[in-house]
Design an enzyme around this catalytic site. Structure first.
Site, PDB file in Angstrom:
ATOM      1  N   GLU A 112       1.348   7.799 -13.575  1.00 26.12           N
ATOM      2  CA  GLU A 112       0.552   7.411 -12.415  1.00 26.12           C
ATOM      3  C   GLU A 112      -0.914   7.783 -12.628  1.00 26.12           C
ATOM      4  O   GLU A 112      -1.250   8.949 -12.889  1.00 26.12           O
ATOM      5  CB  GLU A 112       1.079   8.051 -11.121  1.00 26.12           C
ATOM      6  CG  GLU A 112       0.271   7.556  -9.920  1.00 26.12           C
ATOM      7  CD  GLU A 112       0.928   7.785  -8.570  1.00 26.12           C
ATOM      8  OE1 GLU A 112       2.120   8.170  -8.516  1.00 26.12           O
ATOM      9  OE2 GLU A 112       0.234   7.566  -7.561  1.00 26.12           O
ATOM     10  N   ASP A 144      -9.201  12.942 -16.336  1.00 26.60           N
ATOM     11  CA  ASP A 144      -9.187  11.501 -16.579  1.00 26.60           C
ATOM     12  C   ASP A 144      -7.827  11.037 -17.117  1.00 26.60           C
ATOM     13  O   ASP A 144      -7.356  11.522 -18.148  1.00 26.60           O
ATOM     14  CB  ASP A 144     -10.297  11.187 -17.599  1.00 26.60           C
ATOM     15  CG  ASP A 144     -10.472   9.705 -17.840  1.00 26.60           C
ATOM     16  OD1 ASP A 144      -9.718   8.888 -17.286  1.00 26.60           O
ATOM     17  OD2 ASP A 144     -11.391   9.353 -18.610  1.00 26.60           O
ATOM     18  N   ASP A 166     -10.194   3.501  -6.831  1.00 27.27           N
ATOM     19  CA  ASP A 166     -11.520   3.501  -6.183  1.00 27.27           C
ATOM     20  C   ASP A 166     -12.097   2.091  -6.260  1.00 27.27           C
ATOM     21  O   ASP A 166     -12.162   1.504  -7.344  1.00 27.27           O
ATOM     22  CB  ASP A 166     -12.451   4.489  -6.889  1.00 27.27           C
ATOM     23  CG  ASP A 166     -11.987   5.927  -6.697  1.00 27.27           C
ATOM     24  OD1 ASP A 166     -11.449   6.242  -5.615  1.00 27.27           O
ATOM     25  OD2 ASP A 166     -12.144   6.732  -7.636  1.00 27.27           O
ATOM     26  N   LYS A 194     -19.787  -2.322  -5.000  1.00 23.44           N
ATOM     27  CA  LYS A 194     -21.016  -2.999  -5.426  1.00 23.44           C
ATOM     28  C   LYS A 194     -20.801  -3.709  -6.760  1.00 23.44           C
ATOM     29  O   LYS A 194     -20.222  -3.126  -7.687  1.00 23.44           O
ATOM     30  CB  LYS A 194     -22.149  -1.983  -5.580  1.00 23.44           C
ATOM     31  CG  LYS A 194     -22.593  -1.393  -4.257  1.00 23.44           C
ATOM     32  CD  LYS A 194     -23.740  -0.437  -4.451  1.00 23.44           C
ATOM     33  CE  LYS A 194     -24.093   0.194  -3.122  1.00 23.44           C
ATOM     34  NZ  LYS A 194     -24.641   1.522  -3.226  1.00 23.44           N
ATOM     35  N   ASP A 220      -6.006  -1.969  -0.795  1.00 23.20           N
ATOM     36  CA  ASP A 220      -6.259  -2.453   0.563  1.00 23.20           C
ATOM     37  C   ASP A 220      -7.674  -3.013   0.646  1.00 23.20           C
ATOM     38  O   ASP A 220      -8.171  -3.259   1.722  1.00 23.20           O
ATOM     39  CB  ASP A 220      -6.129  -1.299   1.570  1.00 23.20           C
ATOM     40  CG  ASP A 220      -7.181  -0.237   1.315  1.00 23.20           C
ATOM     41  OD1 ASP A 220      -7.127   0.388   0.240  1.00 23.20           O
ATOM     42  OD2 ASP A 220      -8.079  -0.061   2.147  1.00 23.20           O
ATOM     43  N   THR A 230       1.410   5.697   0.251  1.00 18.22           N
ATOM     44  CA  THR A 230       0.587   6.852  -0.128  1.00 18.22           C
ATOM     45  C   THR A 230      -0.287   7.247   1.062  1.00 18.22           C
ATOM     46  O   THR A 230      -0.415   6.505   2.025  1.00 18.22           O
ATOM     47  CB  THR A 230      -0.342   6.528  -1.317  1.00 18.22           C
ATOM     48  OG1 THR A 230      -1.288   5.545  -0.909  1.00 18.22           O
ATOM     49  CG2 THR A 230       0.436   6.037  -2.527  1.00 18.22           C
ATOM     50  N   ARG A 231      -0.890   8.423   0.926  1.00 16.26           N
ATOM     51  CA  ARG A 231      -1.762   8.921   1.989  1.00 16.26           C
ATOM     52  C   ARG A 231      -2.929   7.955   2.218  1.00 16.26           C
ATOM     53  O   ARG A 231      -3.292   7.639   3.341  1.00 16.26           O
ATOM     54  CB  ARG A 231      -2.309  10.284   1.547  1.00 16.26           C
ATOM     55  CG  ARG A 231      -2.907  11.078   2.653  1.00 16.26           C
ATOM     56  CD  ARG A 231      -2.991  12.524   2.275  1.00 16.26           C
ATOM     57  NE  ARG A 231      -3.822  12.729   1.081  1.00 16.26           N
ATOM     58  CZ  ARG A 231      -4.120  13.928   0.598  1.00 16.26           C
ATOM     59  NH1 ARG A 231      -3.640  15.011   1.152  1.00 16.26           N
ATOM     60  NH2 ARG A 231      -4.880  14.048  -0.466  1.00 16.26           N
ATOM     61  N   TYR A 232      -3.447   7.445   1.125  1.00 20.62           N
ATOM     62  CA  TYR A 232      -4.582   6.539   1.215  1.00 20.62           C
ATOM     63  C   TYR A 232      -4.177   5.227   1.889  1.00 20.62           C
ATOM     64  O   TYR A 232      -4.916   4.679   2.706  1.00 20.62           O
ATOM     65  CB  TYR A 232      -5.119   6.274  -0.196  1.00 20.62           C
ATOM     66  CG  TYR A 232      -6.478   5.663  -0.169  1.00 20.62           C
ATOM     67  CD1 TYR A 232      -7.614   6.448  -0.108  1.00 20.62           C
ATOM     68  CD2 TYR A 232      -6.622   4.284  -0.160  1.00 20.62           C
ATOM     69  CE1 TYR A 232      -8.863   5.885  -0.045  1.00 20.62           C
ATOM     70  CE2 TYR A 232      -7.865   3.707  -0.091  1.00 20.62           C
ATOM     71  CZ  TYR A 232      -8.984   4.516  -0.043  1.00 20.62           C
ATOM     72  OH  TYR A 232     -10.220   3.945   0.030  1.00 20.62           O
TER      73      TYR A 232
HETATM   74  C1  LIG Z   1      -8.806   5.958  -3.410  1.00 27.42           C
HETATM   75  S1  LIG Z   1      -8.005   7.261  -4.207  1.00 27.42           S
HETATM   76  C2  LIG Z   1      -6.282   6.814  -4.075  1.00 27.42           C
HETATM   77  C3  LIG Z   1      -5.373   7.965  -4.349  1.00 27.42           C
HETATM   78  C4  LIG Z   1      -3.880   7.677  -4.326  1.00 27.42           C
HETATM   79  N1  LIG Z   1      -3.493   6.810  -5.420  1.00 27.42           N
HETATM   80  C5  LIG Z   1      -3.434   7.111  -3.006  1.00 27.42           C
HETATM   81  O1  LIG Z   1      -3.068   5.930  -2.952  1.00 27.42           O
HETATM   82  O2  LIG Z   1      -3.425   7.864  -2.012  1.00 27.42           O
HETATM   83  C6  LIG Z   1      -8.347   6.928  -5.917  1.00 27.42           C
HETATM   84  C7  LIG Z   1      -8.161   8.160  -6.789  1.00 27.42           C
HETATM   85  O3  LIG Z   1      -8.273   7.815  -8.171  1.00 27.42           O
HETATM   86  C8  LIG Z   1      -8.863   8.911  -8.824  1.00 27.42           C
HETATM   87  N2  LIG Z   1      -9.409   8.483 -10.127  1.00 27.42           N
HETATM   88  C9  LIG Z   1     -10.517   7.757 -10.347  1.00 27.42           C
HETATM   89  N3  LIG Z   1     -10.713   7.591 -11.664  1.00 27.42           N
HETATM   90  C10 LIG Z   1      -9.694   8.238 -12.293  1.00 27.42           C
HETATM   91  C11 LIG Z   1      -9.345   8.451 -13.648  1.00 27.42           C
HETATM   92  N4  LIG Z   1     -10.081   7.972 -14.646  1.00 27.42           N
HETATM   93  N5  LIG Z   1      -8.249   9.179 -13.922  1.00 27.42           N
HETATM   94  C12 LIG Z   1      -7.492   9.688 -12.911  1.00 27.42           C
HETATM   95  N6  LIG Z   1      -7.772   9.512 -11.622  1.00 27.42           N
HETATM   96  C13 LIG Z   1      -8.856   8.798 -11.311  1.00 27.42           C
HETATM   97  C14 LIG Z   1      -9.918   9.395  -7.860  1.00 27.42           C
HETATM   98  O4  LIG Z   1     -10.266  10.732  -8.093  1.00 27.42           O
HETATM   99  C15 LIG Z   1      -9.222   9.204  -6.523  1.00 27.42           C
HETATM  100  O5  LIG Z   1      -8.563  10.377  -6.106  1.00 27.42           O
END
Ligand SMILES: C[S@@+](CC[C@H](N)C(=O)[O-])C[C@H]1O[C@@H](n2cnc3c(N)ncnc32)[C@H](O)[C@@H]1O
Length: 231
Positions: A62, A114, A136, A140, A172, A210-212
């Site tokens: 994941e 990462d 994320d 933009k 979303d 998920t929480r998000y």
């Molecule tokens: C919008 S959140 C969604 C989190 C979770 N998947 C959820 O649905 O609740 C996106 C997450 O991806 C993480 N993220 C971004 N780039 C990443 C990377 N290269 N490796 C691991 N995580 C990453 C961010 O830190 C952030 O916590």
């Protein structure tokens, strides 16, 4: 082994965004100090099932697990499989550690950082599932190259997924949804499984919220669930 750095040098080679929020309470710090070192993906060497779990089991990965609720749910559902999750955000890692402790999950390994750095150390075709839930959005246009759904990360995901197995993507964000369809549809190494709109508008039973996602739904957002099969 396939590396993303050679695949597309303009795509995400470093992490963007914050990595820590609220200070940890003592119990949370204890999880970081005691449980995390026991289940952290090693800093070096091949990230294979035998290296992580001591046997040859189906592996799931994941990317950006957030608070870890999806990772923990899937790991609990499939105790004979191995799960690797990566996320850079300390408070999220702590939440995931809490789920792992509470559910006594012995089949999860975490990396705080990462995901692509760890993914590229897997043997090719090692994975049965890759999950990317609510990446994320980078709305933009000038930040579009930071989106995880880009050819660099996707080349790496394609290399590590065993043919015939699944890449799940949830979002979303309407811009990301259109972007992902555009990028994925021009690739020849993934097929989209949806036959009808219902297939991507309804969350599959084994795909927990998920929480998000919960937050997005509360805000009235639509959520799209994409399942691709590695050809
Ligand atoms: C919008 S959140 C969604 C989190 C979770 N998947 C959820 O649905 O609740 C996106 C997450 O991806 C993480 N993220 C971004 N780039 C990443 C990377 N290269 N490796 C691991 N995580 C990453 C961010 O830190 C952030 O916590």
């Amino acid at each position: 082994m396939t590396t993303h750095k050679s695949g597309d040098p303009t795509t995400l080679n470093r992490l963007y965004g914050r990595s820590q929020g609220k200070p940890l309470r003592a119990g949370q710090q204890a999880l970081v100090d005691n449980l995390l070192p026991q289940i952290a993906v090693p800093e070096e060497g091949e990230v294979s099932s035998s290296a992580l779990f001591g046997d040859d089991r189906p592996l799931h990965f994941e990317i950006g697990f957030g608070g870890g609720e999806h990772l923990a749910y899937r790991a609990d559902l499939l105790p004979d499989h191995g799960f690797v999750g990566a996320a850079p955000f300390l408070n999220g890692v702590v939440a995931a550690l809490g789920h792992i402790r509470d559910a006594h999950l012995a089949n999860v390994r975490l990396h705080m950082g990462d995901a692509l750095d760890r993914l590229e150390r897997l043997p090719d075709a090692a994975l049965r599932f890759v999950y990317l839930l609510h990446p994320d959005p980078w709305p933009k246009a000038r930040h579009a190259k930071r989106r995880m759904v880009n050819d660099g990360p996707l080349d790496l995901i394609a290399a590590k997924l065993k043919p015939g197995h699944e890449f799940r993507l949830g979002t979303d964000d309407p811009t990301y949804c259109r972007w992902a369809m555009m990028v994925m549809n021009r690739r020849h190494d993934f097929v989209w499984t949806a036959q009808t709109p219902r297939d991507f508008l309804t969350r599959p039973d084994d795909w927990p919220e998920t929480r998000y996602e919960r937050k997005a739904r509360r805000q009235g957002h639509e959520v799209w669930y994409f399942t691709y099969i590695r050809v």
